[in-house]
Design a protein around this motif. Structure first.
Motif, PDB file in Angstrom:
ATOM      1  N   SER A 118       0.819  -1.209   0.000  1.00 19.59           N
ATOM      2  CA  SER A 118       0.000   0.000   0.000  1.00 19.59           C
ATOM      3  C   SER A 118       0.854   1.261   0.000  1.00 19.59           C
ATOM      4  N   LEU A 119       0.221   2.383  -0.347  1.00 18.25           N
ATOM      5  CA  LEU A 119       0.907   3.670  -0.294  1.00 18.25           C
ATOM      6  C   LEU A 119       1.346   3.986   1.130  1.00 18.25           C
ATOM      7  N   ALA A 120       0.515   3.662   2.113  1.00 18.86           N
ATOM      8  CA  ALA A 120       0.878   3.921   3.508  1.00 18.86           C
ATOM      9  C   ALA A 120       2.130   3.142   3.901  1.00 18.86           C
ATOM     10  N   LEU A 152       0.740  -2.706  -8.765  1.00 17.09           N
ATOM     11  CA  LEU A 152       0.709  -2.596 -10.222  1.00 17.09           C
ATOM     12  C   LEU A 152      -0.445  -1.738 -10.730  1.00 17.09           C
ATOM     13  N   THR A 153      -1.418  -1.452  -9.863  1.00 18.00           N
ATOM     14  CA  THR A 153      -2.629  -0.772 -10.330  1.00 18.00           C
ATOM     15  C   THR A 153      -3.016   0.451  -9.507  1.00 18.00           C
ATOM     16  N   ASP A 154      -2.202   0.849  -8.528  1.00 16.55           N
ATOM     17  CA  ASP A 154      -2.544   1.943  -7.621  1.00 16.55           C
ATOM     18  C   ASP A 154      -1.989   3.263  -8.156  1.00 16.55           C
ATOM     19  N   PRO A 155      -2.821   4.125  -8.754  1.00 14.30           N
ATOM     20  CA  PRO A 155      -2.303   5.358  -9.340  1.00 14.30           C
ATOM     21  C   PRO A 155      -1.727   6.326  -8.313  1.00 14.30           C
ATOM     22  N   ALA A 156      -2.258   6.332  -7.089  1.00 17.34           N
ATOM     23  CA  ALA A 156      -1.705   7.218  -6.059  1.00 17.34           C
ATOM     24  C   ALA A 156      -0.289   6.782  -5.689  1.00 17.34           C
ATOM     25  N   HIS A 158       1.714   5.093  -7.681  1.00 23.85           N
ATOM     26  CA  HIS A 158       2.545   5.378  -8.857  1.00 23.85           C
ATOM     27  C   HIS A 158       2.974   6.845  -8.882  1.00 23.85           C
ATOM     28  N   ALA A 159       2.051   7.740  -8.547  1.00 21.46           N
ATOM     29  CA  ALA A 159       2.391   9.168  -8.542  1.00 21.46           C
ATOM     30  C   ALA A 159       3.455   9.467  -7.497  1.00 21.46           C
ATOM     31  N   ARG A 160       3.340   8.836  -6.349  1.00 20.67           N
ATOM     32  CA  ARG A 160       4.333   9.061  -5.290  1.00 20.67           C
ATOM     33  C   ARG A 160       5.691   8.491  -5.681  1.00 20.67           C
ATOM     34  N   LEU A 161       5.697   7.315  -6.309  1.00 18.43           N
ATOM     35  CA  LEU A 161       6.959   6.737  -6.766  1.00 18.43           C
ATOM     36  C   LEU A 161       7.587   7.603  -7.855  1.00 18.43           C
ATOM     37  N   ALA A 162       6.760   8.200  -8.693  1.00 17.92           N
ATOM     38  CA  ALA A 162       7.286   9.102  -9.715  1.00 17.92           C
ATOM     39  C   ALA A 162       7.935  10.331  -9.084  1.00 17.92           C
ATOM     40  N   GLU A 163       7.383  10.814  -7.985  1.00 15.28           N
ATOM     41  CA  GLU A 163       8.008  11.924  -7.250  1.00 15.28           C
ATOM     42  C   GLU A 163       9.387  11.511  -6.735  1.00 15.28           C
ATOM     43  N   LEU A 164       9.463  10.286  -6.205  1.00 16.46           N
ATOM     44  CA  LEU A 164      10.748   9.795  -5.713  1.00 16.46           C
ATOM     45  C   LEU A 164      11.755   9.726  -6.852  1.00 16.46           C
ATOM     46  N   ALA A 165      11.300   9.228  -7.999  1.00 16.26           N
ATOM     47  CA  ALA A 165      12.193   9.126  -9.147  1.00 16.26           C
ATOM     48  C   ALA A 165      12.646  10.503  -9.625  1.00 16.26           C
ATOM     49  N   ALA A 166      11.734  11.474  -9.592  1.00 13.83           N
ATOM     50  CA  ALA A 166      12.092  12.825 -10.007  1.00 13.83           C
ATOM     51  C   ALA A 166      13.134  13.436  -9.085  1.00 13.83           C
ATOM     52  N   GLY A 167      13.178  12.948  -7.829  1.00 16.69           N
ATOM     53  CA  GLY A 167      14.169  13.423  -6.875  1.00 16.69           C
ATOM     54  C   GLY A 167      15.508  12.720  -6.987  1.00 16.69           C
ATOM     55  N   GLY A 168      15.634  11.766  -7.911  1.00 19.34           N
ATOM     56  CA  GLY A 168      16.930  11.150  -8.167  1.00 19.34           C
ATOM     57  C   GLY A 168      17.077   9.711  -7.744  1.00 19.34           C
ATOM     58  N   VAL A 169      16.041   9.127  -7.120  1.00 18.56           N
ATOM     59  CA  VAL A 169      16.110   7.722  -6.728  1.00 18.56           C
ATOM     60  C   VAL A 169      15.417   6.881  -7.793  1.00 18.56           C
ATOM     61  N   THR A 170      16.134   5.953  -8.383  1.00 19.90           N
ATOM     62  CA  THR A 170      15.544   5.073  -9.385  1.00 19.90           C
ATOM     63  C   THR A 170      14.498   4.174  -8.727  1.00 19.90           C
ATOM     64  N   VAL A 171      13.417   3.910  -9.433  1.00 24.69           N
ATOM     65  CA  VAL A 171      12.316   3.108  -8.921  1.00 24.69           C
ATOM     66  C   VAL A 171      12.223   1.817  -9.730  1.00 24.69           C
ATOM     67  N   ALA A 189       4.150  -2.019 -18.408  1.00 28.63           N
ATOM     68  CA  ALA A 189       3.056  -1.211 -18.945  1.00 28.63           C
ATOM     69  C   ALA A 189       2.671  -0.037 -18.049  1.00 28.63           C
ATOM     70  N   VAL A 190       3.258   0.046 -16.844  1.00 29.00           N
ATOM     71  CA  VAL A 190       2.898   1.116 -15.913  1.00 29.00           C
ATOM     72  C   VAL A 190       3.603   2.409 -16.321  1.00 29.00           C
ATOM     73  N   THR A 191       2.825   3.463 -16.518  1.00 33.30           N
ATOM     74  CA  THR A 191       3.382   4.761 -16.879  1.00 33.30           C
ATOM     75  C   THR A 191       2.791   5.850 -15.994  1.00 33.30           C
ATOM     76  N   VAL A 192       3.518   6.934 -15.862  1.00 37.49           N
ATOM     77  CA  VAL A 192       3.041   8.144 -15.200  1.00 37.49           C
ATOM     78  C   VAL A 192       3.322   9.309 -16.145  1.00 37.49           C
ATOM     79  N   ASP A 193       2.289  10.023 -16.508  1.00 38.68           N
ATOM     80  CA  ASP A 193       2.401  11.117 -17.474  1.00 38.68           C
ATOM     81  C   ASP A 193       3.065  10.653 -18.769  1.00 38.68           C
ATOM     82  N   GLY A 194       2.729   9.433 -19.162  1.00 36.74           N
ATOM     83  CA  GLY A 194       3.218   8.909 -20.430  1.00 36.74           C
ATOM     84  C   GLY A 194       4.609   8.325 -20.395  1.00 36.74           C
ATOM     85  N   GLU A 195       5.268   8.363 -19.222  1.00 42.20           N
ATOM     86  CA  GLU A 195       6.632   7.857 -19.111  1.00 42.20           C
ATOM     87  C   GLU A 195       6.646   6.566 -18.297  1.00 42.20           C
TER      88      GLU A 195
END
Length: 323
Positions: A118-120, A152-156, A158-171, A189-195
């Motif tokens: 879970s996200l929590a 694999l299906t939780d968009p919230a 995924h968005a949080r993991l994308a934030e982590l990746a944007a901060g420099g940590v590979t996911v 197949a999992v993407t965030v903002d097309g990436e």
């Protein structure tokens, strides 16, 4: 990408990794722990074991180090080792979240780890990892993703993991179970903002369990770094318990069964990092001899005869005792 540091490394063994599951907690499912670990298996004793292993691995040219929140105190041991050696800047550090260690340093616990994707759970465990590894964390993977995982299906999430990746940590993800290939393809197949979100996949692959191979090749083709875990099938491919074909090829090549089994994986074009789960420095050195094992087509054909049906392999693994 942090794994570019491995690609640029000049050591012959840079693409080996050391996983600390065997020495981060007193119980695990690999046999022979009474022989490999000090009596009592206190935190201080295993800390010393972990630091000796890390020193040996670095001296051997190993540059990828693997831990997880569920590996007892492995992140703590690794963080201490890194802080004591500030000159060590050329390693890649990976950890995993999604399992919580629950055995309270007991070898006879009814439950040793509890899964929660879970996200929590991510928020709680990432804070714990960050407190222990700080800015040395390069890669954070979801631990043991299966096809039915909500990760694999939780968009919230995924968005949080994308934030982590944007901060420099590979996911990335790790996978487990007979459905590894399906989980890997779903993750691709999992993407965030097309990436694409996930940039690494860590999966079980060895002489006995090869079912994830085609999906791992697809992941590599898609640009992910592939990390191979359980290359020795939790000890089944080392020593006298190894299949007859492996023992025969080891005898012919003059190397140990574990080195031969790992050498097979090193030949795979999609295998970016191959993990050693050694509990002792002697085991580690034996493992990294895989880099110089010379296998011909006849060896490879005979070794391929050891493959098991995935369901049977994972059933056997699930029945291994914690000790």
């Amino acid at each position: 990408m942090p794994f570019a540091r491995l690609a640029a490394a000049t050591t012959a063994t840079a693409h080996f990794g050391l996983g600390l599951a065997a020495v981060g907690r007193p119980a695990y499912i690999t046999p022979g722990r009474d022989r490999d670990l000090p009596a009592g298996r206190t935190p201080d004793a295993l800390r010393e074991c972990a630091h000796e292993l890390l020193d040996a691995a670095y001296a051997q040219g190993v540059r990828y180090l693997d831990v997880a929140r569920s590996y007892g105190r492995a992140e703590e041991f690794l963080g201490e080792w890194l802080r004591a050696r500030p000159e060590v800047q050329d390693v890649v550090i990976g950890s995993k979240w999604g399992y919580t260690y629950t055995a309270d340093w007991r070898t006879d616990a009814d439950v040793h780890e509890v899964k929660d994707h879970s996200l929590a759970a991510f928020e709680r465990q990432y804070a714990e990892t960050a407190a222990l590894l700080g800015d040395r964390l390069d890669l954070y993977q979801i631990h043991s993703v299966t096809p039915d995982s909500p990760a694999l299906t939780d968009p919230a999430l995924h968005a949080r993991l994308a934030e982590l990746a944007a901060g420099g940590v590979t996911v990335g993800i790790s996978t487990s179970g007979p459905g590894q290939a399906e989980a890997i393809r779903s993750a691709l197949a999992v993407t965030v903002d097309g990436e694409p979100l996930f940039r690494t996949v860590q999966a079980t692959y060895n002489l006995l369990e090869t079912s994830a191979g085609p999906a791992l090749a697809e992941a590599h083709e898609a640009g992910l770094t592939v990390i191979v875990k359980e290359a020795l099938a939790n000890g089944r491919l080392a020593g006298p318990a190894a299949p007859a074909a492996l023992r025969a090829v080891a005898g012919e090549t003059g190397f140990s069964c574990d080195a031969v089994a790992m050498a097979v994986i090193l030949r795979l074009p999609w295998a970016g990092v191959v993990l050693s789960g050694a509990a002792t420095a002697v085991q580690l050195v034996s493992n990294v001899h895989a880099a110089v094992v010379d296998l011909d087509d006849s060896h490879m054909a005979r070794l391929a005869e050891s493959v098991e049906e995935p369901g049977a392999y994972w059933k056997h693994r699930s029945e291994l005792p914690w000790s």
